[in-house]
Design a protein around this motif. Structure first.
Motif, PDB file in Angstrom:
ATOM      1  N   GLN A   1      74.308  40.708  60.679  1.00  0.00           N
ATOM      2  CA  GLN A   1      74.993  41.824  60.031  1.00  0.00           C
ATOM      3  C   GLN A   1      76.250  42.239  60.788  1.00  0.00           C
ATOM      4  OE1 GLN A   1      71.523  42.114  60.787  1.00  0.00           O
ATOM      5  NE2 GLN A   1      71.026  41.352  58.742  1.00  0.00           N
ATOM      6  N   GLU A   2      76.235  42.076  62.090  1.00  0.00           N
ATOM      7  CA  GLU A   2      77.325  42.560  62.924  1.00  0.00           C
ATOM      8  C   GLU A   2      78.413  41.520  63.209  1.00  0.00           C
ATOM      9  OE1 GLU A   2      77.718  45.707  64.035  1.00  0.00           O
ATOM     10  OE2 GLU A   2      75.904  46.319  62.982  1.00  0.00           O
ATOM     11  N   ILE A   3      78.040  40.241  63.200  1.00  0.00           N
ATOM     12  CA  ILE A   3      78.980  39.189  63.595  1.00  0.00           C
ATOM     13  C   ILE A   3      79.199  38.248  62.418  1.00  0.00           C
ATOM     14  CG2 ILE A   3      79.492  37.359  65.250  1.00  0.00           C
ATOM     15  CD1 ILE A   3      77.561  38.748  67.209  1.00  0.00           C
ATOM     16  N   GLU A   4      80.392  38.262  61.912  1.00  0.00           N
ATOM     17  CA  GLU A   4      80.748  37.493  60.718  1.00  0.00           C
ATOM     18  C   GLU A   4      80.412  36.007  60.830  1.00  0.00           C
ATOM     19  OE1 GLU A   4      85.000  36.230  58.691  1.00  0.00           O
ATOM     20  OE2 GLU A   4      84.872  38.091  59.807  1.00  0.00           O
ATOM     21  N   GLN A   5      80.554  35.429  61.998  1.00  0.00           N
ATOM     22  CA  GLN A   5      80.367  33.995  62.181  1.00  0.00           C
ATOM     23  C   GLN A   5      78.897  33.563  62.175  1.00  0.00           C
ATOM     24  OE1 GLN A   5      82.284  35.973  64.096  1.00  0.00           O
ATOM     25  NE2 GLN A   5      84.340  35.215  63.695  1.00  0.00           N
ATOM     26  N   VAL A   6      77.978  34.498  62.333  1.00  0.00           N
ATOM     27  CA  VAL A   6      76.557  34.163  62.405  1.00  0.00           C
ATOM     28  C   VAL A   6      76.005  33.964  60.999  1.00  0.00           C
ATOM     29  CG1 VAL A   6      74.268  34.953  63.119  1.00  0.00           C
ATOM     30  CG2 VAL A   6      76.250  35.363  64.597  1.00  0.00           C
ATOM     31  N   ARG A   7      75.490  32.766  60.773  1.00  0.00           N
ATOM     32  CA  ARG A   7      74.900  32.431  59.463  1.00  0.00           C
ATOM     33  C   ARG A   7      73.400  32.700  59.417  1.00  0.00           C
ATOM     34  NH1 ARG A   7      78.180  27.796  56.996  1.00  0.00           N
ATOM     35  NH2 ARG A   7      80.270  28.647  57.220  1.00  0.00           N
ATOM     36  N   GLY A   8      72.763  32.661  60.572  1.00  0.00           N
ATOM     37  CA  GLY A   8      71.323  32.900  60.622  1.00  0.00           C
ATOM     38  C   GLY A   8      70.817  32.917  62.047  1.00  0.00           C
ATOM     39  N   VAL A   9      69.641  33.514  62.233  1.00  0.00           N
ATOM     40  CA  VAL A   9      69.001  33.563  63.544  1.00  0.00           C
ATOM     41  C   VAL A   9      67.510  33.300  63.388  1.00  0.00           C
ATOM     42  CG1 VAL A   9      70.661  35.178  64.560  1.00  0.00           C
ATOM     43  CG2 VAL A   9      68.601  36.070  63.476  1.00  0.00           C
ATOM     44  N   ALA A  10      66.923  32.775  64.442  1.00  0.00           N
ATOM     45  CA  ALA A  10      65.472  32.641  64.560  1.00  0.00           C
ATOM     46  C   ALA A  10      65.147  32.858  66.032  1.00  0.00           C
ATOM     47  CB  ALA A  10      65.008  31.267  64.098  1.00  0.00           C
ATOM     48  N   TYR A  11      63.986  33.420  66.303  1.00  0.00           N
ATOM     49  CA  TYR A  11      63.596  33.680  67.685  1.00  0.00           C
ATOM     50  C   TYR A  11      62.102  33.904  67.758  1.00  0.00           C
ATOM     51  CZ  TYR A  11      63.553  38.550  66.168  1.00  0.00           C
ATOM     52  OH  TYR A  11      63.298  39.709  65.492  1.00  0.00           O
ATOM     53  N   GLY A  12      61.574  33.754  68.955  1.00  0.00           N
ATOM     54  CA  GLY A  12      60.171  34.060  69.130  1.00  0.00           C
ATOM     55  C   GLY A  12      59.636  33.614  70.468  1.00  0.00           C
ATOM     56  N   ALA A  13      58.444  34.121  70.772  1.00  0.00           N
ATOM     57  CA  ALA A  13      57.757  33.783  72.010  1.00  0.00           C
ATOM     58  C   ALA A  13      57.016  32.461  71.847  1.00  0.00           C
ATOM     59  CB  ALA A  13      56.768  34.892  72.367  1.00  0.00           C
ATOM     60  N   ASP A  14      56.949  31.728  72.934  1.00  0.00           N
ATOM     61  CA  ASP A  14      56.197  30.476  72.951  1.00  0.00           C
ATOM     62  C   ASP A  14      54.724  30.765  72.694  1.00  0.00           C
ATOM     63  OD1 ASP A  14      56.095  27.537  73.680  1.00  0.00           O
ATOM     64  OD2 ASP A  14      54.652  28.384  75.111  1.00  0.00           O
ATOM     65  N   ILE A  15      54.076  29.922  71.919  1.00  0.00           N
ATOM     66  CA  ILE A  15      52.670  30.152  71.588  1.00  0.00           C
ATOM     67  C   ILE A  15      51.711  29.429  72.537  1.00  0.00           C
ATOM     68  CG2 ILE A  15      53.141  30.716  69.188  1.00  0.00           C
ATOM     69  CD1 ILE A  15      52.184  27.892  68.448  1.00  0.00           C
ATOM     70  N   GLY A  16      52.258  28.738  73.532  1.00  0.00           N
ATOM     71  CA  GLY A  16      51.431  28.218  74.611  1.00  0.00           C
ATOM     72  C   GLY A  16      50.742  26.889  74.367  1.00  0.00           C
ATOM     73  N   LEU A  17      51.244  26.079  73.466  1.00  0.00           N
ATOM     74  CA  LEU A  17      50.600  24.793  73.204  1.00  0.00           C
ATOM     75  C   LEU A  17      50.974  23.711  74.209  1.00  0.00           C
ATOM     76  CD1 LEU A  17      50.901  24.584  69.312  1.00  0.00           C
ATOM     77  CD2 LEU A  17      48.950  25.327  70.678  1.00  0.00           C
ATOM     78  N   THR A  18      52.116  23.865  74.870  1.00  0.00           N
ATOM     79  CA  THR A  18      52.617  22.844  75.782  1.00  0.00           C
ATOM     80  C   THR A  18      52.790  23.434  77.174  1.00  0.00           C
ATOM     81  OG1 THR A  18      53.855  21.887  73.937  1.00  0.00           O
ATOM     82  CG2 THR A  18      54.463  21.165  76.136  1.00  0.00           C
ATOM     83  N   SER A  19      52.208  22.797  78.166  1.00  0.00           N
ATOM     84  CA  SER A  19      52.375  23.306  79.528  1.00  0.00           C
ATOM     85  C   SER A  19      53.820  23.093  79.979  1.00  0.00           C
ATOM     86  CB  SER A  19      51.410  22.608  80.491  1.00  0.00           C
ATOM     87  OG  SER A  19      51.739  21.248  80.612  1.00  0.00           O
ATOM     88  N   GLY A  20      54.308  24.016  80.784  1.00  0.00           N
ATOM     89  CA  GLY A  20      55.666  23.926  81.288  1.00  0.00           C
ATOM     90  C   GLY A  20      56.728  24.413  80.327  1.00  0.00           C
ATOM     91  N   SER A  21      56.320  24.971  79.202  1.00  0.00           N
ATOM     92  CA  SER A  21      57.306  25.442  78.219  1.00  0.00           C
ATOM     93  C   SER A  21      57.943  26.751  78.682  1.00  0.00           C
ATOM     94  CB  SER A  21      56.648  25.625  76.853  1.00  0.00           C
ATOM     95  OG  SER A  21      55.623  26.587  76.919  1.00  0.00           O
ATOM     96  N   TRP A  22      59.062  27.090  78.068  1.00  0.00           N
ATOM     97  CA  TRP A  22      59.756  28.342  78.346  1.00  0.00           C
ATOM     98  C   TRP A  22      59.061  29.463  77.576  1.00  0.00           C
ATOM     99  CZ3 TRP A  22      64.552  28.687  81.176  1.00  0.00           C
ATOM    100  CH2 TRP A  22      64.899  27.486  81.793  1.00  0.00           C
ATOM    101  N   ASP A  23      59.363  30.714  77.917  1.00  0.00           N
ATOM    102  CA  ASP A  23      58.676  31.860  77.320  1.00  0.00           C
ATOM    103  C   ASP A  23      59.165  32.224  75.926  1.00  0.00           C
ATOM    104  OD1 ASP A  23      57.242  32.218  79.731  1.00  0.00           O
ATOM    105  OD2 ASP A  23      58.786  33.567  80.528  1.00  0.00           O
ATOM    106  N   TYR A  24      60.446  31.971  75.646  1.00  0.00           N
ATOM    107  CA  TYR A  24      61.068  32.552  74.451  1.00  0.00           C
ATOM    108  C   TYR A  24      62.254  31.692  74.047  1.00  0.00           C
ATOM    109  CZ  TYR A  24      62.361  36.798  71.715  1.00  0.00           C
ATOM    110  OH  TYR A  24      62.627  37.722  70.743  1.00  0.00           O
ATOM    111  N   ALA A  25      62.479  31.600  72.757  1.00  0.00           N
ATOM    112  CA  ALA A  25      63.632  30.847  72.243  1.00  0.00           C
ATOM    113  C   ALA A  25      64.431  31.717  71.287  1.00  0.00           C
ATOM    114  CB  ALA A  25      63.176  29.590  71.519  1.00  0.00           C
ATOM    115  N   ILE A  26      65.741  31.543  71.344  1.00  0.00           N
ATOM    116  CA  ILE A  26      66.662  32.190  70.403  1.00  0.00           C
ATOM    117  C   ILE A  26      67.523  31.081  69.811  1.00  0.00           C
ATOM    118  CG2 ILE A  26      68.552  33.838  70.093  1.00  0.00           C
ATOM    119  CD1 ILE A  26      67.580  35.159  72.761  1.00  0.00           C
TER     120      ILE A  26
END
Length: 96
Positions: free
Chosen positions: A31-56
């Motif tokens: 809504q704020e940045i004209e160039q942004v077409r879409g976003v997705a984000y969320g916390a890792d659900i823990g299926l893979t060891s060594g994964s990061w906590d969060y993705a944007i």
């Protein structure tokens, strides 16, 4: 289409309220940045060891849109918020 991906490892003191604030800020990007077409984000659900906590994931129209996105005050505010609770982060940008 250009995709900007940020992977985050939170500090141990990053609580649910802080993570919710990050999500709320991400929600404002289209809504704020004209160039942004879409976003997705969320916390890792823990299926893979060594994964990061969060993705944007931020989708822009083209790589040439990145500079305007990166300098936009809404993105700068989000980046500052993220820095407060992040132990580490990495970025991948790609076309396609």
């Amino acid at each position: 289409m250009f995709t900007h991906v940020v992977l985050i490892k939170f500090n141990t003191d990053a609580d649910e309220s802080y993570i919710a604030d990050v999500g709320s800020k991400i929600d404002t990007l289209p809504q704020e940045i004209e160039q942004v077409r879409g976003v997705a984000y969320g916390a890792d659900i823990g299926l893979t060891s060594g994964s990061w906590d969060y993705a944007i994931i931020v989708e822009l129209g083209a790589a040439s849109d990145y500079e305007a996105y990166a300098k936009h005050p809404t993105h700068v505010d989000l980046a500052e918020l993220i820095k407060k609770g992040v132990a580490d982060r990495t970025v991948v940008d790609f076309d396609g």
